[in-house]
Design a protein around this motif. Structure first.
Motif, PDB file in Angstrom:
ATOM      1  N   ILE A  21       0.853  -1.191   0.000  1.00  0.00           N
ATOM      2  CA  ILE A  21       0.000   0.000   0.000  1.00  0.00           C
ATOM      3  C   ILE A  21       0.886   1.236   0.000  1.00  0.00           C
ATOM      4  O   ILE A  21       1.692   1.428   0.905  1.00  0.00           O
ATOM      5  CB  ILE A  21      -0.928   0.013   1.227  1.00  0.00           C
ATOM      6  CG1 ILE A  21      -1.773  -1.258   1.244  1.00  0.00           C
ATOM      7  CG2 ILE A  21      -1.810   1.256   1.229  1.00  0.00           C
ATOM      8  CD1 ILE A  21      -2.618  -1.382   2.483  1.00  0.00           C
ATOM      9  N   VAL A  43      -6.688  -0.139  -4.102  1.00  0.00           N
ATOM     10  CA  VAL A  43      -5.328  -0.344  -4.617  1.00  0.00           C
ATOM     11  C   VAL A  43      -5.315  -1.349  -5.754  1.00  0.00           C
ATOM     12  O   VAL A  43      -4.309  -1.492  -6.436  1.00  0.00           O
ATOM     13  CB  VAL A  43      -4.382  -0.815  -3.492  1.00  0.00           C
ATOM     14  CG1 VAL A  43      -4.336   0.181  -2.365  1.00  0.00           C
ATOM     15  CG2 VAL A  43      -4.807  -2.190  -2.954  1.00  0.00           C
ATOM     16  N   GLU A  65      -7.306   2.278   0.440  1.00  0.00           N
ATOM     17  CA  GLU A  65      -6.468   3.150   1.255  1.00  0.00           C
ATOM     18  C   GLU A  65      -7.111   4.534   1.298  1.00  0.00           C
ATOM     19  O   GLU A  65      -7.808   4.928   0.356  1.00  0.00           O
ATOM     20  CB  GLU A  65      -5.064   3.248   0.642  1.00  0.00           C
ATOM     21  CG  GLU A  65      -5.060   3.817  -0.765  1.00  0.00           C
ATOM     22  CD  GLU A  65      -3.683   3.828  -1.389  1.00  0.00           C
ATOM     23  OE1 GLU A  65      -2.800   3.175  -0.813  1.00  0.00           O
ATOM     24  OE2 GLU A  65      -3.500   4.474  -2.435  1.00  0.00           O
TER      25      GLU A  65
END
Length: 216
Positions: free
Chosen positions: A98, A151, A185
């Motif tokens: 991430i 993501v 995220e």
């Protein structure tokens, strides 16, 4: 962060495993369903947490095996062959990093006016259409600002549209994309708490206050 999956070696089955408890068996209510007579209705379990993966046999008729050894409960690692009855699978992992982009540096001076752009208009199917200025709108509800980005598929969503998995104890939670189940995220600079839509009680209170406002 590691994502786990089971890939069938003799059957065309590839099953993604989710954090927490995953049940395996012939019954269609299991997370991983194996339609084979040697597999019990509720054959075994695989549990995923921050420490890795654990497999447990649920007193199945034909047993559970790791690398051809019968097991009751033990840790398993990527690349090992796990077998339920006579059906073998290979445990695979994928490490997904991430990354949060760093904020851009402020401009030292205003840029000179540029010539009119001849570039084609942006693709309306883009997963991150702007709402206004630098604010993105939610891919599921364009009336809401986006607070998180996936993501995996790069789509953006408001917090209220995400899939939420609460871990043991109900303290920690994991957020997943409602389209592809990928990890999401936070979008830098967007506060999810301030972007939440007001509940019915708050909107009713605002309406009552407006109704009793004295004229000037």
């Amino acid at each position: 962060m590691n994502f786990y999956r089971l890939r069938g070696l003799l059957v065309p089955v590839v099953s993604d495993l989710h954090p927490g408890l995953n049940t395996i068996g012939r019954n269609p209510t299991n997370d991983v369903v194996i339609h084979e007579a040697s597999v019990s209705s509720f054959h075994g379990e695989i549990t995923l947490d921050e420490n890795g993966a654990m497999i447990r046999d649920l007193q199945s008729t034909n047993g559970t095996f790791v690398d051809d050894e019968p097991v009751t409960e033990r840790e398993i690692r990527s690349g090992q062959v796990v077998q339920f009855g006579t059906v073998p699978f290979r445990l695979e992992t994928e490490d997904i990093q991430i990354r949060i982009p760093a904020p851009s540096a402020p401009a030292s001076a205003p840029a000179a006016p540029s010539a009119p752009s001849t570039a084609p208009a942006s693709d309306p199917s883009s997963p991150t259409p702007p709402l206004s200025g630098d604010i993105l709108r939610c891919s599921r509800d364009p009336s809401l600002p986006a607070t998180h980005r996936c993501v995996k598929c790069a789509r953006v969503f408001h917090y209220d549209n995400l899939h939420i998995l609460r871990l043991s104890g109900g303290v920690a939670q994991m957020l997943f994309c409602p389209e592809c189940n990928g990890l999401v995220e936070p979008i830098p600079g967007v506060d999810p708490a301030h972007a939440r839509r007001p509940n019915l009680l708050t909107r009713l209170s605002q309406t009552i206050q407006l109704g009793f406002k004295r004229p000037k």
